[in-house]
Design a protein around this motif. Sequence first.
Motif, PDB file in Angstrom:
ATOM      1  N   ALA A 181       0.797  -1.229   0.000  1.00 43.49           N
ATOM      2  CA  ALA A 181       0.000   0.000   0.000  1.00 43.49           C
ATOM      3  C   ALA A 181       0.830   1.279   0.000  1.00 43.49           C
ATOM      4  N   GLN A 183       1.990   3.042  -2.319  1.00 41.25           N
ATOM      5  CA  GLN A 183       1.611   4.003  -3.347  1.00 41.25           C
ATOM      6  C   GLN A 183       0.207   4.553  -3.145  1.00 41.25           C
ATOM      7  N   ASP A 184      -0.519   4.051  -2.155  1.00 45.72           N
ATOM      8  CA  ASP A 184      -1.906   4.482  -1.936  1.00 45.72           C
ATOM      9  C   ASP A 184      -1.964   5.848  -1.270  1.00 45.72           C
ATOM     10  N   ASP A 187      -7.147   7.881   1.480  1.00 41.78           N
ATOM     11  CA  ASP A 187      -8.467   7.278   1.307  1.00 41.78           C
ATOM     12  C   ASP A 187      -8.357   5.858   0.760  1.00 41.78           C
ATOM     13  N   ALA A 188      -7.512   5.676  -0.263  1.00 40.16           N
ATOM     14  CA  ALA A 188      -7.318   4.335  -0.834  1.00 40.16           C
ATOM     15  C   ALA A 188      -6.701   3.393   0.191  1.00 40.16           C
ATOM     16  N   LEU A 189      -5.821   3.927   1.035  1.00 39.42           N
ATOM     17  CA  LEU A 189      -5.193   3.113   2.070  1.00 39.42           C
ATOM     18  C   LEU A 189      -6.231   2.622   3.077  1.00 39.42           C
ATOM     19  N   HIS A 191      -9.444   2.166   2.527  1.00 38.20           N
ATOM     20  CA  HIS A 191     -10.277   1.148   1.888  1.00 38.20           C
ATOM     21  C   HIS A 191      -9.533  -0.180   1.786  1.00 38.20           C
ATOM     22  N   ARG A 192      -8.259  -0.128   1.445  1.00 42.01           N
ATOM     23  CA  ARG A 192      -7.473  -1.357   1.350  1.00 42.01           C
ATOM     24  C   ARG A 192      -7.356  -2.018   2.725  1.00 42.01           C
TER      25      ARG A 192
END
Length: 273
Positions: A181, A183-184, A187-189, A191-192
């Motif tokens: 993660a 590169q996240d 927000d993307a982090l 969700h992941r």
Amino acid sequence: MKLKRWAGLVVFLYLLLLGLLVAPLAFICWVKWGGEPPSLRSELRFSELLDLYKEWGFWTWLGVLVAAQGLLLLVPLDLREKRLTPRVSVLVPMGTTAFLLANLFFAGLVSISVSIFSDKALDAIGLLGSLVVKNPASNRIFTSAGVTSSTFGDTFTFMMGFFQLLGLFWLIWAFLFYRAAKQDGPDALLHRGTRWLLRGSILELLVAVPSHVIVRNRSDCCAPVGTFWGIVTGLAVMMIAFGPGVFFLFADRVERLRPKTPQPRPETARPAG
């Protein structure tokens, strides 16, 4: 500020729900078929269920999980309000998610181990802890902290081994999650992380529940406690995974319904003369 109050309410409700869930779950996990006529009955008395709430280990475990839920809610909110640097806002959810994944992995490993090796699996954790307790350097640290040799009982040495293994798994999962993660964005982090926690908790429960059934059908002494911890940990982390998803759906809807502040119109220049 209103969203922070809602986040605090979610954390409080999580604390309340998890605290109230443990005793009924223990009652169910110690149910056994027997008697004349045959019936389902729990081997734990009501007073023994209440004794769970007198253990310092229970409140420590509960406090750690509640703190993890708070970090997964409050840190992204601080980012939205520009109160944290992007680096801090990423590292804190990464570390929190890795810690919860380490708990799931460790709980699943303990459940499998006690189903195969019975109480000897827990004895191995205590043996690892005794290596720390008997080490002269760590012994001096404990003595300076006021922990005397009389404190070095079985529970203390077991907890030393427990924290060693949990710390090791935390480092491993921190490395794995960071690689996946790095590169996240925040927000993307998030969700992941919630996706990994939800899948991991389901997988851990698929291991812990059958393991508990196995050890409960034997004459093991402490092994059922290990599998019970696995079941409770799986359910607790699953609830943590649902928390941010539900809360931020609510937060996004509040933001959309909030009336927009009208922007002042730029004054048009009047022609000269």
